[in-house]
Design a protein around this motif. Structure first.
Motif, PDB file in Angstrom:
ATOM      1  N   PRO A   1     -12.467  -5.123  -2.940  1.00  0.00           N
ATOM      2  CA  PRO A   1     -12.121  -4.484  -4.231  1.00  0.00           C
ATOM      3  C   PRO A   1     -10.633  -4.163  -4.360  1.00  0.00           C
ATOM      4  O   PRO A   1     -10.121  -4.054  -5.483  1.00  0.00           O
ATOM      5  N   VAL A   2      -9.941  -4.026  -3.227  1.00  0.00           N
ATOM      6  CA  VAL A   2      -8.503  -3.728  -3.263  1.00  0.00           C
ATOM      7  C   VAL A   2      -7.766  -4.887  -3.937  1.00  0.00           C
ATOM      8  O   VAL A   2      -6.921  -4.692  -4.816  1.00  0.00           O
ATOM      9  N   GLY A   3      -8.128  -6.101  -3.523  1.00  0.00           N
ATOM     10  CA  GLY A   3      -7.510  -7.296  -4.112  1.00  0.00           C
ATOM     11  C   GLY A   3      -7.847  -7.391  -5.600  1.00  0.00           C
ATOM     12  O   GLY A   3      -6.996  -7.743  -6.425  1.00  0.00           O
ATOM     13  N   TRP A   4      -9.096  -7.039  -5.925  1.00  0.00           N
ATOM     14  CA  TRP A   4      -9.515  -7.104  -7.339  1.00  0.00           C
ATOM     15  C   TRP A   4      -8.691  -6.122  -8.176  1.00  0.00           C
ATOM     16  O   TRP A   4      -8.202  -6.470  -9.262  1.00  0.00           O
ATOM     17  N   LEU A   5      -8.525  -4.895  -7.665  1.00  0.00           N
ATOM     18  CA  LEU A   5      -7.730  -3.889  -8.405  1.00  0.00           C
ATOM     19  C   LEU A   5      -6.308  -4.395  -8.625  1.00  0.00           C
ATOM     20  O   LEU A   5      -5.730  -4.207  -9.701  1.00  0.00           O
ATOM     21  N   GLU A   6      -5.749  -5.053  -7.614  1.00  0.00           N
ATOM     22  CA  GLU A   6      -4.372  -5.568  -7.746  1.00  0.00           C
ATOM     23  C   GLU A   6      -4.289  -6.638  -8.828  1.00  0.00           C
ATOM     24  O   GLU A   6      -3.361  -6.671  -9.633  1.00  0.00           O
TER      25      GLU A   6
ATOM     26  N   THR B   1      -5.774   5.488  -7.195  1.00  0.00           N
ATOM     27  CA  THR B   1      -6.440   6.280  -6.153  1.00  0.00           C
ATOM     28  C   THR B   1      -7.441   5.414  -5.392  1.00  0.00           C
ATOM     29  O   THR B   1      -7.492   5.431  -4.157  1.00  0.00           O
ATOM     30  N   ALA B   2      -8.228   4.641  -6.152  1.00  0.00           N
ATOM     31  CA  ALA B   2      -9.239   3.793  -5.507  1.00  0.00           C
ATOM     32  C   ALA B   2      -8.547   2.777  -4.578  1.00  0.00           C
ATOM     33  O   ALA B   2      -8.999   2.534  -3.452  1.00  0.00           O
ATOM     34  N   HIS B   3      -7.446   2.221  -5.049  1.00  0.00           N
ATOM     35  CA  HIS B   3      -6.706   1.227  -4.259  1.00  0.00           C
ATOM     36  C   HIS B   3      -6.243   1.839  -2.939  1.00  0.00           C
ATOM     37  O   HIS B   3      -6.409   1.267  -1.856  1.00  0.00           O
ATOM     38  N   ARG B   4      -5.708   3.042  -3.040  1.00  0.00           N
ATOM     39  CA  ARG B   4      -5.187   3.727  -1.839  1.00  0.00           C
ATOM     40  C   ARG B   4      -6.320   4.069  -0.870  1.00  0.00           C
ATOM     41  O   ARG B   4      -6.255   3.764   0.318  1.00  0.00           O
TER      42      ARG B   4
ATOM     43  N   PHE C   1       0.861  -1.186   0.000  1.00  0.00           N
ATOM     44  CA  PHE C   1       0.000   0.000   0.000  1.00  0.00           C
ATOM     45  C   PHE C   1       0.900   1.240   0.000  1.00  0.00           C
ATOM     46  O   PHE C   1       1.803   1.294  -0.809  1.00  0.00           O
ATOM     47  N   THR C   2       0.651   2.148   0.949  1.00  0.00           N
ATOM     48  CA  THR C   2       1.526   3.331   0.947  1.00  0.00           C
ATOM     49  C   THR C   2       2.388   3.370   2.197  1.00  0.00           C
ATOM     50  O   THR C   2       2.996   4.392   2.507  1.00  0.00           O
ATOM     51  N   GLY C   3       2.422   2.262   2.943  1.00  0.00           N
ATOM     52  CA  GLY C   3       3.253   2.201   4.145  1.00  0.00           C
ATOM     53  C   GLY C   3       2.447   2.477   5.396  1.00  0.00           C
ATOM     54  O   GLY C   3       1.290   2.885   5.343  1.00  0.00           O
TER      55      GLY C   3
END
Ligand SMILES: Cc1cc2nc3c(=O)[nH]c(=O)nc-3n(C[C@H](O)[C@H](O)[C@H](O)COP(=O)(O)OP(=O)(O)OC[C@H]3O[C@@H](n4cnc5c(N)ncnc54)[C@H](O)[C@@H]3O)c2cc1C
Length: 542
Positions: free
Chosen positions: A234-239, A208-211, A38-40
């Protein structure tokens, strides 16, 4: 191998351990890249920001506290046991003052305002407190408050991480966000890089959506894991949809600092079924991928069944005067011990426990609510003092309401109230009768004999308003001198290091507040230092 990014040292995971590894490696002159899914921030940024330190730190001295490295070692020996060699623990204690100084030099603030109460977490007025069972273990080593809470309002782990992250960037470390490590690349058994899936080239809206979705799911994941998991889907889906392969080369070493596995139901079920009913003290990123990256590269894992289950009786501190009993009505342990030690004892007795308290104790606890709690503690304490308890005018009556053995409870309460440790009782020790209350501080030894009586439910069950947080403590087996990942036969995987909750460390046997982050700093710096000092990999080595 055609690398997309190259560095001397590549760190997987940008929480406390990853940031400390990166800072140390950069200070040693290495080029460093830190990868984060992610962003840490990880669990570190959500944490209380408490760092276990002692031996006469500046905040301790400012508070007028006397402490020595030897006393710290004496106490921690009882918690740490033999999960790290005694010389490693000794080094941790001897270096504790300088470790806190190192954190301060990177902008993390501390303060010597001593909390007068025994609490799970001090309010915004206090930043130094007894964060373990030091007072209860005072016969073993002179006690001292060693919980150094980062000076910042609320849960101050966010500030601790923000300062470490800023220092890491200032040190010239390349932070590669939204990039998930999926495999450690080996050449003839040596770690030479990391294969990743990255959103670096993904459309801006997907990034942006992932973050944002990850950020939004973190807090719900802590309190209502099912909702957090749903929001995180949805985070996993975006990845999967937008992630592209990224190869990162590591000339000197790879450090795995990707957190624990509290976010993985599968791994918890397989290794720590006793944690069922607890709330994972983790983020969705604590999915055990650090552990799996290391074992796939040949590393061994240990102590995966060690989880810290927290059951704090205080705040409000008056509740520590009560008697903690099991379903047989038998006293469980010194009520003033640290919440994880109490949680351990409750789990060992099948997960069910109640605190017996008389009316005077309940009244005193109610009075302390405002002054001794932060909002989340207040909510929990209010629940416990209302819906979370049963009451009756007699000991037998309250036992029947809670469904515990009335004879057992009557015997326990009788013995507790008659214990010679009570003020005015016969002297304890060789001259007097032995006391069951040894360890419990004198001001908390108060007879519970004013009806009506209450039994407050402290069982380990999934409840929103009185959760039992669960922290995974085991991980990859490492050489405690260097942080190198070890195989089952004890040999090292060349070029591979692990730190923080991805590895076995100082808190892997039993956790006291602050010991996980302190271990992240200690083991992260160690891994960064040794990875930096390793000989450079050249293709001719393979
Ligand atoms: C609410 C709460 C309060 C706490 N309070 C305290 C406290 O006060 N004191 C204390 O000592 N401990 C506390 N803890 C525990 C402590 O915060 C953690 O044990 C510790 O911060 C773990 O640090 P870490 O660096 O090992 O992992 P993390 O901080 O979790 O960082 C791991 C990072 O790795 C990343 N990552 C994971 N997998 C991958 C992958 N495959 N590829 C790339 N990146 C990956 C994650 O995104 C994450 O950013 C608390 C925990 C919680 C949740």
């Amino acid at each position: 191998m055609q690398w997309d990014i190259e560095a001397d040292v590549v760190v997987v995971g940008f929480g406390a351990a990853g940031a400390c590894a990166a800072l140390e490696a950069a200070a040693a002159g290495s080029s460093v890249a830190v990868l984060d899914r992610f962003t840490g921030g990880g669990a570190t940024a959500l944490s209380g920001g408490v760092v276990y330190a002692g031996g006469g730190t500046p905040p301790q001295r400012a508070a007028g506290v006397t402490d020595t490295a030897a006393a710290m070692f004496g106490y921690l020996r009882t918690e740490v046991g033999d999960v790290v060699p005694p010389e490693t623990l000794r080094q941790f204690c001897d270096d504790s003052v300088s470790m806190l100084g190192w954190l301060e030099s990177h902008g993390v603030p501390f303060e010597g305002s001593l909390c007068p109460d025994k609490t799970s977490y001090p309010t915004n007025r206090h930043y130094l407190y007894y964060s373990g069972s030091e007072i209860s273990a005072r016969d073993v080593a002179p006690p001292a408050p060693r919980g150094h809470r980062t000076r910042g309002r609320g849960t101050s782990g966010g500030l601790l991480f923000a300062r470490l992250a800023a220092a890491t960037r200032r040190a010239g470390v390349q932070v590669v966000g939204q990039t998930k490590a999926v495999r450690v690349i080996l050449a003839d058994g040596r770690a030479i890089g990391v294969e990743c899936r990255s959103l670096r080239g993904a459309p801006w809206w997907a990034r942006t959506a992932h973050r944002l979705l990850h950020r939004a799911a973190r807090k719900p994941f802590l309190y209502v894991p099912k909702a957090g998991r749903l929001m995180h889907r949805p985070v996993g889906w975006l990845e999967r949809r937008y992630g592209r392969p990224l190869l990162v080369g590591a000339a000197r070493g790879v450090v795995i600092a990707a957190g624990g596995f509290g976010g993985s139901r599968e791994l918890l079920r397989a290794h720590a079924p006793s944690a069922r009913g607890g709330l994972p003290l983790a983020t969705p990123g604590d999915d055990g991928s650090g552990l799996l990256l290391g074992t796939a590269a040949g590393g061994a894992a240990a102590l995966l069944d060690r989880v810290s289950v927290w059951r704090f009786l205080s705040p409000p501190p008056a509740l520590l005067r009560g008697v903690l009993v099991d379903v047989d009505g038998k006293r469980i342990c010194d009520e003033s011990r640290y919440g994880a030690a109490i949680g351990d004892e409750i789990v060992r007795r099948g997960g069910r426990a109640w605190l017996f308290a008389d009316q005077a104790t309940i009244t005193a606890a109610r009075r302390q609510l405002r002054g001794s709690t932060l909002w989340f503690q207040r909510l929990q304490a209010r629940y416990l003092l209302t819906f979370g308890r049963v009451t009756a005018d007699t000991v037998a009556g309250v036992a029947a309401k809670a469904g515990i053995d009335p004879d057992g409870l009557a015997a326990t309460v009788g013995a507790y109230n008659a214990d010679p440790a009570h003020p005015g009782g016969e002297p304890a020790g060789p001259a007097g009768k032995p006391t069951d209350l040894a360890g419990k501080p004198a001001d908390l030894v108060v007879a519970q004999d004013q009806p009506p009586y209450s039994l407050i439910d402290f069982s380990i069950r999934a409840r929103l308003l009185n959760p039992a947080p669960v922290l995974t403590l085991g991980g990859l087996v490492v050489d405690h001198g260097t942080g190198q990942v070890l195989r089952a036969d004890g040999t090292a995987v060349p070029g591979l290091y692990a730190a923080g909750r991805s590895a076995v460390g100082l808190c892997s046997r039993s956790y006291v507040s602050g010991l996980s982050i302190a271990d992240c700093v200690f083991s992260g710096r160690r891994a960064g230092h040794h990875a930096s000092a390793a000989s450079e990999f050249t293709p001719a080595d393979s």
